[in-house]
Scaffold this active site. Structure first.
Site, PDB file in Angstrom:
ATOM      1  N   CYS A 125      -4.886  36.071   9.701  1.00  8.98           N
ATOM      2  CA  CYS A 125      -5.617  35.854  10.948  1.00  8.98           C
ATOM      3  C   CYS A 125      -4.694  35.360  12.036  1.00  8.98           C
ATOM      4  CB  CYS A 125      -6.737  34.842  10.721  1.00  8.98           C
ATOM      5  SG  CYS A 125      -7.659  34.462  12.216  1.00  8.98           S
ATOM      6  N   GLY A 126      -4.737  36.015  13.177  1.00  4.37           N
ATOM      7  CA  GLY A 126      -3.882  35.600  14.274  1.00  4.37           C
ATOM      8  C   GLY A 126      -4.611  34.975  15.428  1.00  4.37           C
TER       9      GLY A 126
END
Length: 289
Positions: A125-126
């Site tokens: 997840c960014g």
């Protein structure tokens, strides 16, 4: 540079007819370790990544967060010790590779305290630590919609295999994502990077461009090894990349953002077929005007 791979013992179980065969053997794993990114000594974010090209990772991350927009705004970065590095244990030496402090160029504003991402980000997840939905859709300093690049469909078909040829650690472990940047006019490979996080692999590619002072990345194509998520479209747009090609599917929000930004998004690029979800004017197809 830290370790890219690690060896661990595993028990392999294989079903054969009515019985099962087992054997113990060593297996090669992709290393995953935390990296704390600081700017001017202040913590900004912690991401789980594959060690290596950490300065590129940090530089690309700063582009995606709209903290910098080109290489001239990035001055330097240095590794330093930090929590969880092993210092203090009997016989242990301090690992100085999991904290990176970035210095910006003179006159570049430091991240605002209320906008800083002071949290843990997983390797998958960014954008999951953003404080609000409104903060997710960062506006790019570069005009992707106005990029005149056109590429042949055959060129896009070739990119997954060319990217796969660059995945040395994936060959050993089967556990890494990858991203590669290609010149849309010449077809040349400019850079390829691997990481346990798909967003990290893209940040490393963009960071390479920051350090080479090549932003915006006009006239280029970004090939990724997995799906096309919202965050990958966002990162491409922030770097000025007009074409994003993915081996797997895009999400609905990725398509919406690509359309809004004027970015060409191709998915399911496999063998001799692909889907163009947005920006089809950039893809030349034989036999069509």
């Amino acid at each position: 540079m830290g370790r890219l791979t690690a060896r661990r013992p595993v028990l392999t179980v294989t079903l054969e007819a009515d019985a099962a065969r087992t054997r113990r053997r060593p297996d090669t794993l992709a290393v995953e370790e935390p990296l704390e990114i600081r700017v001017g000594g202040e913590p900004l974010a912690v991401t789980m990544r594959t060690p290596g090209h950490d300065v590129e990772l940090a530089a690309g991350f700063l582009v995606s967060e709209a903290i910098i927009a080109h290489g001239g705004q990035f001055r330097s970065a240095i590794h330093c010790g930090g929590p969880g590095t092993g210092a203090g244990a009997a016989g242990a030496t301090e690992n100085t590779y999991n904290v990176l402090d970035v210095t910006l160029a003179a006159g570049v504003a430091l991240p605002a305290a209320d906008a800083a991402r002071r949290f843990y980000t997983t390797s998958s997840c960014g954008v999951c630590g953003k404080a609000s939905i409104d903060a997710v859709e960062t506006v790019s300093a570069h005009d992707v919609a106005g990029d005149p690049l056109e590429v042949d469909a055959a060129f896009l078909f070739s990119l997954p295999d060319r990217l796969r040829d660059e995945q040395a650690v994936f060959t050993k472990t089967g556990g890494l994502h990858a991203a590669a940047l290609f010149d849309g006019a010449s077809g040349d490979l400019l850079v390829a990077r691997e990481d346990v996080g798909r967003h990290n692999a893209v940040d490393k590619v963009v960071g390479w461009a920051v350090l080479a002072d090549r932003l915006p990345l006009s006239g280029t194509v970004l090939q990724v090894s997995g799906r096309a998520s919202f965050e990958l479209v966002q990162k491409a747009a922030m770097a000025g990349i007009p074409v994003l090609s993915a081996v797997s599917a895009p999400s609905s929000l990725a398509v919406e953002l690509a359309e809004a930004r004027g970015l060409t998004l191709a998915g399911f690029v496999r063998g001799s077929s692909l889907n163009v979800y947005t920006g089809a004017q950039r893809v030349r197809v034989p036999g069509e005007d």
